[in-house]
Design an enzyme around this catalytic site. Structure first.
Site, PDB file in Angstrom:
ATOM      1  N   GLY A   1       0.780  -1.128   0.186  1.00  0.00           N
ATOM      2  CA  GLY A   1      -0.058  -0.011  -0.010  1.00  0.00           C
ATOM      3  C   GLY A   1       0.968   1.264  -0.115  1.00  0.00           C
ATOM      4  O   GLY A   1       1.997   1.168   0.739  1.00  0.00           O
TER       5      GLY A   1
ATOM      6  N   ARG B   1       1.201  -5.441  -6.009  1.00  0.00           N
ATOM      7  CA  ARG B   1       1.390  -6.430  -5.209  1.00  0.00           C
ATOM      8  C   ARG B   1       1.694  -7.571  -6.153  1.00  0.00           C
ATOM      9  O   ARG B   1       1.034  -7.684  -7.049  1.00  0.00           O
ATOM     10  CB  ARG B   1       0.068  -6.879  -4.541  1.00  0.00           C
ATOM     11  CG  ARG B   1      -0.317  -5.787  -3.620  1.00  0.00           C
ATOM     12  CD  ARG B   1      -1.630  -6.342  -2.616  1.00  0.00           C
ATOM     13  NE  ARG B   1      -2.004  -5.104  -1.879  1.00  0.00           N
ATOM     14  CZ  ARG B   1      -1.845  -4.485  -0.903  1.00  0.00           C
ATOM     15  NH1 ARG B   1      -0.587  -4.844  -0.215  1.00  0.00           N
ATOM     16  NH2 ARG B   1      -2.313  -3.587  -0.210  1.00  0.00           N
TER      17      ARG B   1
ATOM     18  N   ASP C   1       5.148  -4.810   6.106  1.00  0.00           N
ATOM     19  CA  ASP C   1       5.873  -6.164   6.475  1.00  0.00           C
ATOM     20  C   ASP C   1       5.953  -7.237   5.141  1.00  0.00           C
ATOM     21  O   ASP C   1       6.799  -7.831   5.146  1.00  0.00           O
ATOM     22  CB  ASP C   1       5.207  -6.972   7.426  1.00  0.00           C
ATOM     23  CG  ASP C   1       3.520  -6.890   7.448  1.00  0.00           C
ATOM     24  OD1 ASP C   1       3.256  -6.490   6.164  1.00  0.00           O
ATOM     25  OD2 ASP C   1       2.965  -7.540   8.386  1.00  0.00           O
TER      26      ASP C   1
ATOM     27  N   THR D   1       4.227   2.765   5.626  1.00  0.00           N
ATOM     28  CA  THR D   1       2.936   2.215   5.654  1.00  0.00           C
ATOM     29  C   THR D   1       2.063   3.189   6.564  1.00  0.00           C
ATOM     30  O   THR D   1       2.442   3.266   7.608  1.00  0.00           O
ATOM     31  CB  THR D   1       2.742   0.828   6.182  1.00  0.00           C
ATOM     32  OG1 THR D   1       1.489   0.413   6.628  1.00  0.00           O
ATOM     33  CG2 THR D   1       3.620   0.478   7.419  1.00  0.00           C
TER      34      THR D   1
ATOM     35  N   ASP E   1      -0.124   2.304   8.485  1.00  0.00           N
ATOM     36  CA  ASP E   1      -0.516   1.430   9.520  1.00  0.00           C
ATOM     37  C   ASP E   1       0.272   1.466  10.764  1.00  0.00           C
ATOM     38  O   ASP E   1      -0.469   1.137  11.725  1.00  0.00           O
ATOM     39  CB  ASP E   1      -0.787  -0.001   9.181  1.00  0.00           C
ATOM     40  CG  ASP E   1      -1.913  -0.098   8.178  1.00  0.00           C
ATOM     41  OD1 ASP E   1      -2.591   0.788   8.102  1.00  0.00           O
ATOM     42  OD2 ASP E   1      -1.995  -1.245   7.537  1.00  0.00           O
TER      43      ASP E   1
ATOM     44  N   ASP F   1       2.439  -0.210  12.166  1.00  0.00           N
ATOM     45  CA  ASP F   1       2.241  -1.718  12.545  1.00  0.00           C
ATOM     46  C   ASP F   1       3.639  -2.366  12.575  1.00  0.00           C
ATOM     47  O   ASP F   1       3.628  -3.740  12.768  1.00  0.00           O
ATOM     48  CB  ASP F   1       1.072  -2.479  12.161  1.00  0.00           C
ATOM     49  CG  ASP F   1       1.295  -2.458  10.531  1.00  0.00           C
ATOM     50  OD1 ASP F   1       2.296  -2.070   9.874  1.00  0.00           O
ATOM     51  OD2 ASP F   1       0.422  -3.550   9.981  1.00  0.00           O
TER      52      ASP F   1
ATOM     53  N   ARG G   1      -6.102  -2.721   8.869  1.00  0.00           N
ATOM     54  CA  ARG G   1      -6.794  -4.082   8.899  1.00  0.00           C
ATOM     55  C   ARG G   1      -6.352  -4.873  10.292  1.00  0.00           C
ATOM     56  O   ARG G   1      -7.247  -5.547  10.567  1.00  0.00           O
ATOM     57  CB  ARG G   1      -6.242  -4.623   7.489  1.00  0.00           C
ATOM     58  CG  ARG G   1      -7.074  -6.155   7.292  1.00  0.00           C
ATOM     59  CD  ARG G   1      -6.618  -6.627   5.844  1.00  0.00           C
ATOM     60  NE  ARG G   1      -5.236  -6.316   5.624  1.00  0.00           N
ATOM     61  CZ  ARG G   1      -4.802  -6.081   4.237  1.00  0.00           C
ATOM     62  NH1 ARG G   1      -5.674  -6.208   3.168  1.00  0.00           N
ATOM     63  NH2 ARG G   1      -3.645  -5.679   4.100  1.00  0.00           N
TER      64      ARG G   1
HETATM   65  O1  F6P Z   1      -1.886   0.879   3.538  1.00  0.00           O
HETATM   66  C1  F6P Z   1      -2.266  -0.162   4.579  1.00  0.00           C
HETATM   67  C2  F6P Z   1      -3.727  -0.396   4.448  1.00  0.00           C
HETATM   68  O2  F6P Z   1      -4.455   0.696   4.275  1.00  0.00           O
HETATM   69  C3  F6P Z   1      -4.618  -1.323   5.402  1.00  0.00           C
HETATM   70  O3  F6P Z   1      -4.878  -0.565   6.684  1.00  0.00           O
HETATM   71  C4  F6P Z   1      -5.772  -1.582   4.543  1.00  0.00           C
HETATM   72  O4  F6P Z   1      -6.482  -2.816   4.894  1.00  0.00           O
HETATM   73  C5  F6P Z   1      -4.757  -2.044   3.281  1.00  0.00           C
HETATM   74  O5  F6P Z   1      -3.720  -1.364   3.237  1.00  0.00           O
HETATM   75  C6  F6P Z   1      -5.811  -1.874   2.068  1.00  0.00           C
HETATM   76  O6  F6P Z   1      -4.941  -1.882   0.903  1.00  0.00           O
HETATM   77  P1  F6P Z   1      -5.378  -1.912  -0.522  1.00  0.00           P
HETATM   78  O7  F6P Z   1      -6.616  -1.069  -0.718  1.00  0.00           O
HETATM   79  O8  F6P Z   1      -4.249  -1.584  -1.297  1.00  0.00           O
HETATM   80  O9  F6P Z   1      -5.569  -3.551  -0.580  1.00  0.00           O
END
Ligand code: F6P
Length: 327
Positions: A15, A76, A107, A130, A132, A134, A176
């Site tokens: 992300g 991805r 991660d 990120t 997050d 995390d 998430r």
């Molecule tokens: O960037 C982190 C994050 O925003 C998470 O909190 C979220 O669940 C996820 O990425 C969603 O990513 P994408 O929309 O790229 O699948």
């Protein structure tokens, strides 16, 4: 700075996060400062496999420090999960003589770098990018500060309308697996309750808290819900509350991907600039299979096993404070 490494490549993966561009800029300019060649890989591991790799110079990264997203784009990659995909990626890097890799991401990015390093012995360094926040081993990840400020801005706006109609708003934020954005935007936005993936809160517990606010003459309430919460989405929770406690006039706002965009804050720009430079300096000093972190203002290089085995911690004190202040 002494090192055998002369050719470095940088990429972003997973992300996107505000500040990734500032990190790319720092990696590129630090490499040039130390008289190394620097390449940019587009679309993360996908671009490595597709040979979407270009040479960069100091001017390639001009005018990007203030921009959200990532100029190198992100993706991805399922193919990179296969040994064949990784071999293709390795051959493409070798055809350009790349001797060190800097990956900016979370991660998943670090896991990819770790496997790649184990298979081919190529020096790799991860820069935590990120929203997050995390990842253990660093107080902050790049993008988290900007995303949290974006959420607080939205929460303030929702508060205006919530107050005007005596409504109960559920605001869903990203995370998430991580409650970091929810906890701190909840404190900063004055939330009545915060629901996070790491801690269970039943509907009864939530409503008990909200009812208490009502007894204390609160006329509206805001509940921040991290998207990965155990009680379901903000919509699920609001539906359940409305069904069982119809005296609440509930509304739901899902902030979604707007949290990932926008100009990075000064904090994220500086964090990204420092981490990008440290990553290059780390590589040149022989560090590998590590993630750059800044903890208590000190630069640290965390090895993969430490990061992955620790798991991320939530700020329990911040959560405690949010509860004290939400009466
Ligand atoms: O960037 C982190 C994050 O925003 C998470 O909190 C979220 O669940 C996820 O990425 C969603 O990513 P994408 O929309 O790229 O699948």
């Amino acid at each position: 700075m002494s090192s055998e490494i002369n050719n470095i490549a940088v990429f972003t993966s997973g992300g996107d996060a505000p500040g990734m561009n500032a990190a790319i800029r720092a990696v590129v300019r630090a490499s040039i400062f130390y008289k190394k060649n620097i390449f940019g890989i587009y679309r993360g591991y996908e671009g490595m496999i597709d040979d979407d790799i270009v040479a960069l110079d100091a001017r390639s990264v001009g005018n990007i420090i203030q921009r959200g997203g990532t100029i190198l784009k992100s993706a991805r990659s399922d193919e990179f999960r296969t040994p064949e995909g990784r071999k293709k990626a390795y051959d493409n890097l070798m055809s350009r003589g790349i001797e060190g890799l800097v990956g900016i991401g979370g991660d998943g990015t670090f896991t990819g770098l770790h496997i790649f390093h184990k298979e081919f012995g190529l020096p790799v360094i991860c820069v935590p990018g990120t929203i997050d926040n995390d990842l253990p081993g660093t107080d902050y990840t790049i993008g988290y500060d900007t995303a949290t400020n974006t959420v607080v801005d939205a929460v303030d706006k929702i508060r205006d309308t919530a107050l005007s109609h005596n409504r109960l708003f559920f605001i869903e934020v990203m995370g998430r697996d991580s409650g970091a954005i929810a906890i701190n935007s909840g404190i900063a936005g004055g939330a009545a309750a915060i629901i996070i993936p790491e801690e269970e809160m039943t509907i009864d517990q939530l409503v008990a808290r909200l009812d208490k606010g009502g007894e204390n003459k609160k006329s509206s309430s805001l509940v921040i819900v991290a998207e990965g919460g155990k009680s379901g989405s903000a919509m699920d929770i609001a539906n359940e509350v409305t069904k069982r406690f119809p005296y609440y006039d509930t509304k739901v706002t899902i902030l979604g991907h707007l949290q990932r965009g926008g100009a990075p804050t000064y904090f994220d720009r500086v964090l990204a600039s420092k981490m990008g430079v440290y990553a290059v300096e780390g590589l040149l000093k022989g560090k590998s299979d590590v993630m750059v972190g800044i903890k208590d203002n000190i630069t640290v290089f965390n090895d993969f096993e430490t990061i992955m085995s620790n798991g991320h911690e939530i700020d329990t004190d911040a959560l405690r404070i949010s509860k004290i202040l939400s009466i």
